[in-house]
Motif scaffolding. Structure first.
Motif, PDB file in Angstrom:
ATOM      1  N   UNK A 130       0.888  -1.150   0.046  1.00 17.44           N
ATOM      2  CA  UNK A 130      -0.027  -0.159   0.027  1.00 17.44           C
ATOM      3  C   UNK A 130       0.791   1.200   0.148  1.00 17.44           C
ATOM      4  N   UNK A 131       2.167   1.091   0.355  1.00 21.28           N
ATOM      5  CA  UNK A 131       2.856   2.265   0.512  1.00 21.28           C
ATOM      6  C   UNK A 131       4.106   2.355  -0.770  1.00 21.28           C
ATOM      7  N   UNK A 132       4.159   1.351  -1.490  1.00 20.47           N
ATOM      8  CA  UNK A 132       5.221   1.213  -2.460  1.00 20.47           C
ATOM      9  C   UNK A 132       4.413   1.660  -3.889  1.00 20.47           C
ATOM     10  N   UNK A 133       4.781   2.513  -4.623  1.00 22.00           N
ATOM     11  CA  UNK A 133       4.515   3.052  -5.812  1.00 22.00           C
ATOM     12  C   UNK A 133       4.408   1.687  -6.971  1.00 22.00           C
ATOM     13  N   UNK A 134       3.181   1.630  -7.355  1.00 23.34           N
ATOM     14  CA  UNK A 134       3.020   0.536  -8.282  1.00 23.34           C
ATOM     15  C   UNK A 134       4.119   0.503  -9.629  1.00 23.34           C
ATOM     16  N   UNK A 135       4.700  -0.652  -9.980  1.00 24.19           N
ATOM     17  CA  UNK A 135       5.594  -0.962 -10.867  1.00 24.19           C
ATOM     18  C   UNK A 135       5.194  -1.933 -11.964  1.00 24.19           C
ATOM     19  N   UNK A 136       5.388  -1.701 -13.181  1.00 23.42           N
ATOM     20  CA  UNK A 136       4.404  -2.636 -14.192  1.00 23.42           C
ATOM     21  C   UNK A 136       5.317  -4.095 -14.181  1.00 23.42           C
ATOM     22  N   UNK A 137       6.289  -4.537 -13.512  1.00 23.60           N
ATOM     23  CA  UNK A 137       6.792  -5.683 -13.467  1.00 23.60           C
ATOM     24  C   UNK A 137       6.435  -6.238 -12.129  1.00 23.60           C
ATOM     25  N   UNK A 138       5.750  -7.158 -11.934  1.00 22.38           N
ATOM     26  CA  UNK A 138       5.302  -7.637 -10.716  1.00 22.38           C
ATOM     27  C   UNK A 138       6.386  -8.342  -9.844  1.00 22.38           C
ATOM     28  N   UNK A 139       7.140  -9.091 -10.470  1.00 21.66           N
ATOM     29  CA  UNK A 139       8.462  -9.655  -9.739  1.00 21.66           C
ATOM     30  C   UNK A 139       9.052  -8.730  -8.979  1.00 21.66           C
ATOM     31  N   UNK A 140       9.579  -7.574  -9.650  1.00 18.54           N
ATOM     32  CA  UNK A 140      10.252  -6.657  -9.342  1.00 18.54           C
ATOM     33  C   UNK A 140       9.650  -5.743  -8.095  1.00 18.54           C
TER      34      UNK A 140
END
Length: 415
Positions: free
Chosen positions: A306-316
């Motif tokens: 909830x605190x980390x900005x979304x990133x397009x590669x789910x593993x990373x």
């Protein structure tokens, strides 16, 4: 009299030459316009299918598009090429502008839920198996259900299962998909379906929504295995490993990738521009084919997401969440999320061999039929690896001989 005749002749000749020059200048561009389209029409009607042209017609790589190879067009006039080649807009494999504009939209409704998954049947939930899937892959889900993803008591502990899905990108390819999903959910009670498009770059949404669901509906589970539908999992080995772990402590185990660099090539599926991620190295993360975590770690990751900005590669992205809670993922040799590589020292070794899978935990990139076959071979009444006499040539790594040993053997042969 003669002088006058000569003057008239000269005037007539000059007039004829002037008219001829004028007619020639008027007719020249018209002739060119009539010929050019015929020439181009002939070119379009029978285009030369050389090796270079075949390469273009068969290519599916996005990026800079050319008609043929540069060498093929070296002798073609640019004026002839322009009318036959329409301008092609270069497209990125991922629309980053749209992603950035909607990346803060991370709360999607749950269309199909299993609120009683970890309470019925009653009993302690030791292992929850969560499998990423898509609507179209019913055969893979069925393969998992009938093999390594079976629910119930396994080696004396309770195993439960859910599949994680989103809405199909092209709804017309799967007719009546909503009704089919409802029927499948009613029969198996293992479908979780969210209201977002099921695309590669939306797997991060699938990650955070599953963690949120597990925290709400399965918060007493001891361990979680999360993986893909095209993996083979030796559940008995997983359980044996987990029974020696403390469920009240943090645990995150898998095929860990360290010091991975962002891919800057626009042709790559995993292309990430510097404007989105400016650092040169990703945090440590697990290959998405499959990994293990404790229920304690699951709860912490659900909050960190909830605190980390979304990133397009789910593993990373999950690696970023692990970094947020200061938890270092642990590498385990039994996780082969990039498939099995045949050792160079054993070219005769068959990688699709039950004896090869017996001691592993997770193997990625298998077809549904291969998963069925491997499961049945390993769980037959007489497993092929249980009897030594059935293995004709067991593999052993050859020890490197020292120089002294080689010289000693040579002297013995000479004597």
């Amino acid at each position: 009299m003669r002088v006058r005749i000569k003057g008239d002749v000269l005037c007539t000749l000059l007039l004829v030459i002037s008219l001829s020059t004028l007619l020639y200048s008027l007719l020249r561009p018209t002739a060119k316009q009539d010929i050019a389209p015929v020439k181009n029409t002939k070119r379009l009607k029978n285009p030369p299918r050389t090796a270079a042209s075949k390469k273009y017609y068969d290519s599916k790589v996005t990026g800079k598009v050319k008609l043929l190879s540069e060498d093929h067009h070296a002798d073609v006039d640019s004026e002839d090429v322009k009318p036959t080649v329409p301008p092609v807009k270069t497209q990125s494999p991922f629309d980053f502008q749209q992603y950035l504009s909607s990346k803060d939209h991370r709360n999607f409704s749950l269309l199909i839920n299993q609120p009683n998954k970890c309470t019925k049947p009653s009993g302690e939930s030791f292992l929850l198996i969560a499998v990423k899937s898509i609507v179209e892959d019913f055969d893979r889900r069925e393969s998992v259900r009938k093999t390594w993803g079976k629910e119930g008591l396994v080696n004396g502990v309770r195993v439960r299962r859910v599949f994680l899905l989103g809405i199909p990108k092209n709804k017309t390819t799967v007719s009546l998909w909503e009704s089919l999903m409802q029927q499948e959910s009613h029969y198996y009670k293992d479908i979780l379906l969210w209201d977002f498009l099921d695309t590669f770059f939306n797997l991060t949404l699938k990650e955070i929504h599953f963690l949120s669901w597990a925290e709400m509906f399965c918060n007493d589970v001891k361990f979680i295995f999360k993986g893909d539908a095209d993996v083979f999992v030796n559940v008995e080995n997983l359980i044996h490993f987990l029974q020696n772990q403390n469920a009240s402590e943090d645990l995150f185990v898998g095929d860990i990738i360290n010091h991975a660099k962002p891919i800057r090539s626009k042709k790559s599926k995993y292309y990430i521009p510097e404007t989105m991620y400016g650092l040169g190295i990703y945090p440590a993360y697990a290959g998405g084919g499959g990994f293990l975590m404790s229920g304690v770690t699951m709860t912490k990751l659900a909050e960190a997401c909830k605190e980390v900005e979304l990133f397009p590669i789910d593993d990373v992205f999950l690696g970023m969440c692990l970094q947020r809670i200061n938890l270092k993922p642990v590498l385990h040799e039994g996780f082969k999320t990039f498939g099995i590589t045949r050792p160079s020292a054993a070219p005769h070794l068959q990688t699709f061999d039950p004896c090869f899978y017996k001691d592993l935990m997770v193997v990625h990139s298998l077809k549904a039929a291969e998963i069925w076959l491997m499961w049945n071979l390993l769980h037959s009444q007489q497993p092929p690896c249980s009897q030594k006499q059935r293995i004709k040539k067991p593999f052993h790594w050859k020890k490197k001989k020292t120089k002294q040993a080689i010289n000693a053997v040579t002297r013995l042969q000479v004597n």
